[in-house]
Design a protein around this motif. Structure first.
Motif, PDB file in Angstrom:
ATOM      1  N   GLN A  43     -19.579  -4.301   4.786  1.00  7.39           N
ATOM      2  CA  GLN A  43     -19.592  -3.292   5.835  1.00  7.39           C
ATOM      3  C   GLN A  43     -19.892  -3.944   7.182  1.00  7.39           C
ATOM      4  O   GLN A  43     -20.563  -4.969   7.264  1.00  7.39           O
ATOM      5  CB  GLN A  43     -20.651  -2.232   5.527  1.00  7.39           C
ATOM      6  N   THR A  44     -19.399  -3.321   8.238  1.00  6.50           N
ATOM      7  CA  THR A  44     -19.673  -3.831   9.581  1.00  6.50           C
ATOM      8  C   THR A  44     -21.168  -3.739   9.887  1.00  6.50           C
ATOM      9  O   THR A  44     -21.806  -2.719   9.629  1.00  6.50           O
ATOM     10  CB  THR A  44     -18.893  -3.013  10.630  1.00  6.50           C
ATOM     11  N   LYS A  45     -21.713  -4.810  10.409  1.00  4.60           N
ATOM     12  CA  LYS A  45     -23.133  -4.863  10.757  1.00  4.60           C
ATOM     13  C   LYS A  45     -23.299  -4.325  12.180  1.00  4.60           C
ATOM     14  O   LYS A  45     -23.326  -5.082  13.155  1.00  4.60           O
ATOM     15  CB  LYS A  45     -23.640  -6.298  10.628  1.00  4.60           C
ATOM     16  N   TRP A  46     -23.462  -3.004  12.274  1.00  2.00           N
ATOM     17  CA  TRP A  46     -23.375  -2.339  13.567  1.00  2.00           C
ATOM     18  C   TRP A  46     -24.527  -2.694  14.503  1.00  2.00           C
ATOM     19  O   TRP A  46     -24.340  -2.753  15.720  1.00  2.00           O
ATOM     20  CB  TRP A  46     -23.295  -0.829  13.369  1.00  2.00           C
ATOM     21  N   PHE A 103     -13.931   1.765  11.734  1.00  2.22           N
ATOM     22  CA  PHE A 103     -14.955   2.658  11.199  1.00  2.22           C
ATOM     23  C   PHE A 103     -14.604   3.112   9.779  1.00  2.22           C
ATOM     24  O   PHE A 103     -13.428   3.333   9.451  1.00  2.22           O
ATOM     25  CB  PHE A 103     -15.133   3.874  12.109  1.00  2.22           C
ATOM     26  N   ASN A 104     -15.615   3.259   8.953  1.00  2.00           N
ATOM     27  CA  ASN A 104     -15.433   3.671   7.567  1.00  2.00           C
ATOM     28  C   ASN A 104     -15.406   5.192   7.487  1.00  2.00           C
ATOM     29  O   ASN A 104     -16.384   5.839   7.087  1.00  2.00           O
ATOM     30  CB  ASN A 104     -16.557   3.099   6.701  1.00  2.00           C
ATOM     31  N   GLY A 116      -0.083 -17.611   2.534  1.00  2.00           N
ATOM     32  CA  GLY A 116      -0.692 -16.630   1.645  1.00  2.00           C
ATOM     33  C   GLY A 116      -1.455 -15.537   2.347  1.00  2.00           C
ATOM     34  O   GLY A 116      -2.254 -14.825   1.723  1.00  2.00           O
ATOM     35  N   ILE A 117      -1.260 -15.369   3.653  1.00  3.03           N
ATOM     36  CA  ILE A 117      -1.958 -14.340   4.426  1.00  3.03           C
ATOM     37  C   ILE A 117      -0.940 -13.292   4.859  1.00  3.03           C
ATOM     38  O   ILE A 117      -0.055 -13.580   5.663  1.00  3.03           O
ATOM     39  CB  ILE A 117      -2.644 -14.939   5.661  1.00  3.03           C
ATOM     40  N   ASP A 118      -1.064 -12.099   4.306  1.00  2.00           N
ATOM     41  CA  ASP A 118      -0.077 -11.058   4.565  1.00  2.00           C
ATOM     42  C   ASP A 118      -0.769  -9.794   5.061  1.00  2.00           C
ATOM     43  O   ASP A 118      -1.439  -9.097   4.296  1.00  2.00           O
ATOM     44  CB  ASP A 118       0.724 -10.765   3.297  1.00  2.00           C
ATOM     45  N   TYR A 119      -0.602  -9.482   6.329  1.00  2.00           N
ATOM     46  CA  TYR A 119      -1.234  -8.293   6.910  1.00  2.00           C
ATOM     47  C   TYR A 119      -0.472  -7.015   6.578  1.00  2.00           C
ATOM     48  O   TYR A 119      -0.898  -5.924   6.957  1.00  2.00           O
ATOM     49  CB  TYR A 119      -1.362  -8.441   8.433  1.00  2.00           C
ATOM     50  N   ASP A 120       0.645  -7.153   5.871  1.00  2.18           N
ATOM     51  CA  ASP A 120       1.360  -5.961   5.433  1.00  2.18           C
ATOM     52  C   ASP A 120       0.755  -5.382   4.160  1.00  2.18           C
ATOM     53  O   ASP A 120       1.077  -4.270   3.754  1.00  2.18           O
ATOM     54  CB  ASP A 120       2.843  -6.283   5.163  1.00  2.18           C
ATOM     55  N   VAL A 121      -0.138  -6.170   3.506  1.00  7.84           N
ATOM     56  CA  VAL A 121      -0.795  -5.691   2.295  1.00  7.84           C
ATOM     57  C   VAL A 121      -1.695  -4.508   2.657  1.00  7.84           C
ATOM     58  O   VAL A 121      -2.500  -4.577   3.575  1.00  7.84           O
ATOM     59  CB  VAL A 121      -1.643  -6.795   1.640  1.00  7.84           C
ATOM     60  N   LYS A 122      -1.571  -3.444   1.930  1.00  9.01           N
ATOM     61  CA  LYS A 122      -2.315  -2.212   2.246  1.00  9.01           C
ATOM     62  C   LYS A 122      -3.715  -2.316   1.632  1.00  9.01           C
ATOM     63  O   LYS A 122      -3.861  -2.260   0.411  1.00  9.01           O
ATOM     64  CB  LYS A 122      -1.576  -1.006   1.700  1.00  9.01           C
ATOM     65  N   VAL A 123      -4.719  -2.514   2.488  1.00  7.45           N
ATOM     66  CA  VAL A 123      -6.072  -2.729   1.968  1.00  7.45           C
ATOM     67  C   VAL A 123      -7.090  -1.893   2.706  1.00  7.45           C
ATOM     68  O   VAL A 123      -6.978  -1.614   3.884  1.00  7.45           O
ATOM     69  CB  VAL A 123      -6.477  -4.222   2.112  1.00  7.45           C
ATOM     70  N   SER A 124      -8.086  -1.502   2.006  1.00  3.42           N
ATOM     71  CA  SER A 124      -9.324  -0.867   2.514  1.00  3.42           C
ATOM     72  C   SER A 124      -9.114   0.144   3.617  1.00  3.42           C
ATOM     73  O   SER A 124      -9.894   0.280   4.514  1.00  3.42           O
ATOM     74  CB  SER A 124     -10.296  -1.952   3.009  1.00  3.42           C
ATOM     75  N   GLY A 125      -8.010   0.871   3.525  1.00  2.00           N
ATOM     76  CA  GLY A 125      -7.781   1.932   4.502  1.00  2.00           C
ATOM     77  C   GLY A 125      -7.520   1.450   5.892  1.00  2.00           C
ATOM     78  O   GLY A 125      -7.589   2.207   6.844  1.00  2.00           O
ATOM     79  N   SER A 126      -7.212   0.150   6.068  1.00  2.00           N
ATOM     80  CA  SER A 126      -7.024  -0.367   7.415  1.00  2.00           C
ATOM     81  C   SER A 126      -5.617  -0.136   7.908  1.00  2.00           C
ATOM     82  O   SER A 126      -5.294  -0.451   9.039  1.00  2.00           O
ATOM     83  CB  SER A 126      -7.340  -1.878   7.442  1.00  2.00           C
ATOM     84  N   HIS A 127      -4.730   0.352   7.051  1.00  2.00           N
ATOM     85  CA  HIS A 127      -3.365   0.641   7.465  1.00  2.00           C
ATOM     86  C   HIS A 127      -3.162   2.144   7.459  1.00  2.00           C
ATOM     87  O   HIS A 127      -3.793   2.852   6.709  1.00  2.00           O
ATOM     88  CB  HIS A 127      -2.363  -0.019   6.514  1.00  2.00           C
TER      89      HIS A 127
END
Length: 494
Positions: free
Chosen positions: A4-7, A309-310, A483-494
């Motif tokens: 989690q982000t360390k706010w 934000f989560n 091996g770095i693909d930002y098109d991968v749908k992860v953790s609700g970031s897309h």
């Protein structure tokens, strides 16, 4: 990888982003004032931007020399938060130089002060940007940089207004049109004091001093849970990574076009915008337009930061529509409090729709957003070049909307997968901030009536954004091969 982000730590970190913005945008008010008072040519007035941004490169070079001399990366030796504190102290010295510069109306001292402030900023940025990326899930690193950038642009929004008031007084006063360069010392002396206070806060904060993982080979900067072997394989130098080498050029060009678009705007308005009685647009009335340009970056960065934000995807979608208008409201409020007429800016609420469309189309992917926003910026510049009056001004101002998230997009793509070379790579990127001075100087030179003229000089920006669109495509391909693909749908970031 799903941390989690360390706010609490992040909240302290982003305070320095405010300072960077305040000084950078205030330069756009100093440029026309010193040009008029000291009868400078347009290219000479751009030396204000050149000195400030070239300091980043000198600072980065000194960083490399000192690192080599002491046998290791400076930030790895003294720590990242300590590096920011040291940078703030250096910037304090530059801010204090504004007192003799303002008292004597000395262009040389002014440039020296800005140069030293820039030296301090160079070290601060080298440390702060990678810290922002790693203070939480790495896949939302670009969104955290956007949030930090939103704080930066709060500084850029109020900076021109406060410095303009210091120089001209209230626009409704009888002395509104009398520029008092000597008065500029007050906001910068206050700024110097704040630098010292925040340096102490950083020194005793819980912000981490180290950012490299235990195996010292891979920083948390990839968007996938399991790193590809190609990513984990560390190369001899950060420059051996294509995403960084091309990203250095991209940062140079991005900062250059962001700064030159704004720093040449006062001269454009002076030549091509008339008052109701047909006179050239007065310098003392330009601050709201400069403020709007930098507030446009705030609008875009506040919008993009929602992804950090989560919260639920539905709430994110709502906020991505509301946030740019909230930032626009901040701009209107600040300028209303400064007694500026804000009614001419209401039409800008329509232009903001283009930002919202671009943000939704990008789906949180930094490469996609970089390409879309670069294309939109080209359209905005061409509109400004081939139109007249306030239509041109709003077109050029809207470039700020599309510049808004390009720094976090480029930075995130450029340092992805660099591992233990992240600090070195970050320093190389900071070195390229000199583009803000070089391209401003280039456009200022081409703006001469015997060359392109001020309006057609904005073709420089068109060429800059064309490269940024290219980098978006090329960086995406390079990172996929690692091996770095930002098109991968992860953790609700897309």
């Amino acid at each position: 990888m799903h941390q989690q982000t360390k706010w609490s730590q992040f909240g302290t970190l982003i305070s320095v982003f405010f300072f960077w913005g305040f000084v950078a945008a205030s330069n756009d008010i100093l440029i026309p004032v010193f040009k008029e008072k000291l009868q400078l040519e347009q290219w000479q007035s751009q030396m204000i931007s050149f000195a400030f941004y070239f300091a980043y490169t000198i600072g980065a070079i000194l960083y490399l020399i000192i690192s080599k001399t002491i046998g290791g990366d400076i930030l790895n030796k003294i720590g990242y938060k300590n590096g920011i504190a040291l940078g703030l102290i250096i910037s304090t010295i530059g801010a204090l130089l504004f007192y003799p510069a303002a008292e004597t109306a000395s262009f040389t001292l002014l440039i020296a002060g800005l140069f030293i402030i820039g030296l301090g900023y160079s070290l601060q940025q080298t440390a702060a940007n990678p810290l922002a990326v790693i203070m939480g899930d790495s896949r939302t690193g670009s969104q955290r940089l956007s949030l930090a950038g939103g704080v930066n642009n709060f500084g850029t929004t109020i900076g021109p207004v406060l410095v303009s008031i210091a120089i001209f007084g209230s626009v409704t006063s009888d002395t509104a049109k009398i520029a008092d360069i000597g008065a500029v010392k007050t906001p910068y002396l206050i700024l110097g004091g704040l630098f010292l206070v925040v340096a102490l806060i950083f020194k005793f904060s819980s912000i981490p001093n180290k950012i490299v993982s235990e195996d010292d080979t891979k920083i948390v900067s990839t968007p996938t849970d399991v790193a590809d072997p190609l990513v984990s394989k560390v190369r001899k130098s950060s420059l051996n990574y294509g995403q960084l080498a091309l990203g250095m050029v991209a940062i140079f060009i991005y900062v250059g076009v962001e700064v030159s678009t704004a720093s040449n705007l006062p001269e454009f308005m002076k030549q091509h915008v008339k008052t109701a009685d047909g006179l050239p647009f007065p310098t003392e009335s330009m601050a709201p337009f400069i403020s709007l340009y930098w507030a446009s970056l705030m609008m875009g960065r506040w919008t993009s930061s929602v992804g950090a934000f989560n919260i639920s995807n539905s709430l994110k979608s709502i906020l991505r529509v509301l946030m740019p208008y909230l930032a626009f409201g901040v701009f209107l409020l600040i300028n209303k409090l400064a007694n500026h007429d804000i009614t001419p800016f209401y039409i800008y609420s329509v232009i903001i729709i283009a930002l919202i469309i671009g943000d939704f189309l990008s789906k949180g992917n930094p490469a996609t957003q970089l390409f879309i926003f670069s294309a939109f910026a080209i359209i905005a510049l061409l509109t400004g070049i081939f139109s007249t009056g306030l239509t041109s001004v709003y077109a050029f101002t809207s470039v700020g909307l599309f510049c808004s998230t390009l720094w976090p997009c480029i930075y995130t793509l450029a340092i992805a997968g660099l591992g233990k070379h992240t600090g070195e790579g970050s320093n190389y990127l900071i070195m390229m901030i000199m583009g803000g001075g070089v391209i401003s100087l280039l456009q200022g030179y081409l703006a001469d009536d015997n060359l392109l003229g001020i309006q057609f000089s904005y073709f420089v920006g068109v060429a800059c954004f064309a490269y940024l669109a290219f980098y978006a495509i090329r960086a995406k391909a390079i990172l996929k091969s690692q091996g770095i693909d930002y098109d991968v749908k992860v953790s609700g970031s897309h």
